[in-house]
Design a protein around this motif. Structure first.
Motif: not given
Length: 202
Positions: A30-54
């Protein structure tokens, strides 16, 4: 020697019933799946953050320009781009286009008074580009001006998890707040020639 098959069966049976190590095995699954999900959520959040900042940075630049009463120059436009870079903290090249558009009631079209570009993506706007921007710009009185600020950056996801590299585009327009016209150097407005008819002459 005759007891070996029985002992082997007992050993295998104890191994089958044993629950030792199950938690470790489940964690390995399960840990690889949790780690992959965490990285995915971080990438999506960072994309929205950059859109908002721009978007916020583009509105800031537009509001700053709308408050100017003296003519802009190349140094001002360079500074506006530097401010955008500072606010967004983008790691890729930023692109900025500042234009002043004027509306002509007689022709029912928009006309570019001046347009300044920084970066390699945009070209300076021309009157033919904006003549039919009725779906992008508001209704304006005759000879009224509006400031159009456009920005573009390229956002690259932090982790390659399926999110594609994409452009972040923003388009903001604002009326000059304290002056009727916003000049760039000596360019202030499009002067429509006045046609004099014989009846106008005394």
């Amino acid at each position: 020697m005759m007891n070996r098959p029985g002992s082997l069966r007992l050993t295998l049976d104890r191994f089958r019933r044993s629950e030792d190590g199950n938690v470790a095995i489940e964690a390995m699954i399960i840990l690889p799946l949790v780690f992959w999900a965490y990285l995915g959520m971080f990438s999506i959040f960072d994309t929205y953050r950059q859109h908002t900042n721009n978007q916020k940075a583009t509105y800031t630049i537009s509001d700053m320009i709308s408050r100017q009463v003296s003519p802009l120059d190349a140094s001002f436009v360079d500074g506006a781009r530097s401010l955008f870079d500072e606010l967004t903290r983008t790691i890729t090249e930023s692109n900025l286009r500042i234009s002043v558009v004027q509306y002509d009631t007689a022709s029912g079209s928009y006309q570019v008074v001046w347009s300044q570009v920084r970066g390699n993506t945009f070209n300076s706007l021309t009157s033919s580009d904006v003549s039919s921007w009725h779906d992008r710009l508001p209704v304006m009185p005759d000879d009224d001006q509006i400031i159009v600020v456009e920005t573009r950056t390229v956002h690259e996801p932090v982790f390659d998890l399926g999110l594609a590299t994409r452009n972040i585009d923003n388009f903001v327009f604002t009326r000059p707040r304290y002056a009727k016209q916003l000049c760039y150097s000596t360019t202030c407005a499009i002067v429509t020639p006045t046609v004099v008819t014989p009846t106008d002459i005394d």
